[in-house]
Design an enzyme around this catalytic site. Structure first.
Site: not given
Length: 445
Positions: A347, A374
């Protein structure tokens, strides 16, 4: 780029009510030093201020006319201990999945004070609702209405229900958390007449009892305007139901979505003012329509759980990245990230972070706080001015992580979900142990 007045400050409207920085620079919550929690439970660790959580339950109860009118939205943050706190404060509870219901029941939460949500409730979920005797099931589709009536019939029961209505109100929030416009998965349309048909069908269903309507306008809402407009539209449906079916519905569930301050420059929610404004509007509109004003029910989750919790991390690798020939950004990596707080990636949510094991006094530098996953989007704080003396091994806490952090946590990169503890009056109580690789492997064949 936001620069706090002092990086050693703890904004009272963002951090838990029991948070304080001591003379040695160590931050405590409810009298418990956060470095001691980190040493005992490791990092990341989520620390819940129990009195903060309970006090916000009481704030909501006072504002909305009693604890029974406040249904804590368990999707924000649910453990058995949290369910017990909600029960002890006298609030009701809403759940949005079969497992949330099972957790609540495992905590011995009174089933008659549970309201059940969900746009795709399975047969086993509906059976558990009826079998356990939940207070209300919120009907989200015509298909579900028929299925629940049949299930209740199998048990020889009558299940009380609300019908979820889409009133077509834009609450000016992120598209993914706006829940009242037409083109989304929740509820039945007010404009098309689908909601009225569902109400009539529920009234006529032999094993259902329609006692109210439900709507939800969105999340991170700070005033009553969206709720008032939704209430005005939905109350017209109450009048139609009264005129055509001679049924006066008892409840109007206006959902949750009440906002909190995540950053220093944001204003906190004035619960009393918003509630007063909303309740006056419901009474006024009901009077204009010539109907009895229903009892207003609300479903705060974030506004109760969000400010109560901080997440403590340990700083690891620190590197300076040249973003141009003349500018540099410092990247501070911590031992968690998007697996324990997906909201910044999902968001673009902002958080207030501080070093909590000591005072800092360095010069401000352009800083990005990142996780260990990662993924280039694994960013907890995107753009801030932090002291240049933050170093590896420092403890960094993010405030207002009580809502939609643990509940949305994942095992990305096979990270274990963090430990959760509560603190109160100088004491630490474990709530959820840290997830280990053995836990992850235990699910494999």
């Amino acid at each position: 780029m936001h620069q706090p007045d002092s990086f050693n400050d703890l904004p009272a409207h963002v951090w838990p009510r029991g948070a304080a920085r001591q003379e040695d620079g160590v931050v405590t919550v409810a009298g418990v030093p956060l470095p001691e929690v980190a040493e005992e439970f490791g990092t990341p660790v989520m620390v819940v201020d129990e009195d903060d959580f309970r006090s916000r339950c009481r704030d909501m109860a006072r504002a909305f006319g009693g604890p029974g009118n406040v249904h804590y939205a368990s999707k924000a943050f649910l453990t058995r201990q949290i369910a017990r706190w909600v029960d002890e404060e006298g609030l009701a509870l809403d759940v949005a999945s079969e497992n949330e219901l099972r957790i609540a029941l495992a905590a011995n939460f009174p089933a008659e004070r549970i309201t059940v949500h969900g746009n795709n409730k399975s047969g086993s979920f509906l059976r558990l609702c009826v079998e356990a005797g939940v207070g209300h099931v919120v009907i989200d589709s015509h298909q579900e209405l028929a299925e629940l009536n049949a299930v209740a019939g199998e048990y020889g029961a009558t299940q009380e229900v609300f019908v979820r209505v889409k009133p077509g109100v834009d609450a000016h929030t992120h598209e993914f958390i706006a829940t009242s416009h037409e083109d989304q998965k929740f509820g039945l349309s007010l404009a098309s007449g689908s909601a009225f048909k569902a109400a009539v069908d529920a009234i006529e269903a032999p094993h259902l009892s329609l006692t109210g309507l439900h709507c939800h306008v969105g999340s991170q809402v700070f005033d009553a305007e969206g709720f008032k407009l939704a209430a005005e539209r939905v109350l017209k449906l109450y009048r139609r139901i009264w005129e055509e079916c001679s049924i006066a519905l008892e409840y109007l569930d206006l959902g949750g979505g009440y906002g909190i301050a995540y950053m220093t420059e944001e204003e906190p929610l004035d619960v009393s003012a918003v509630a007063g404004d909303l309740l006056r509007e419901v009474r006024a509109v009901a009077d204009e329509l010539g109907i009895a004003a229903p009892t207003v029910v609300v479903e705060p989750g974030r506004a109760i759980a969000g400010p109560s919790t901080v997440t403590v991390y340990t700083a690891g690798t620190i590197k300076d990245v040249h973003t141009s020939y003349t500018t540099t950004r410092r990247y501070i990596s911590v031992d968690g990230g998007m697996s324990d707080n997906i909201r910044p990636a999902l968001y673009e949510s902002a958080y207030d972070g501080r070093v909590v094991n000591r005072f800092t006094d360095g010069a401000p530098v352009d800083t990005r706080l990142v996780g260990s996953h990662c993924e280039s989007g694994d960013i907890l704080i995107n753009d801030a001015a932090w002291p240049d003396d933050v170093t590896s091994g420092d403890l960094i806490a993010l405030a207002a992580t009580g809502a939609y952090c643990y509940s949305m946590a994942s095992n990305y990169n096979s990270f274990g979900r963090p430990a959760v503890v509560s603190v109160r009056a100088g004491r630490v109580t474990p709530m959820v142990r840290r997830e280990t690789v053995e836990d992850i492997l235990a699910r494999e064949y």
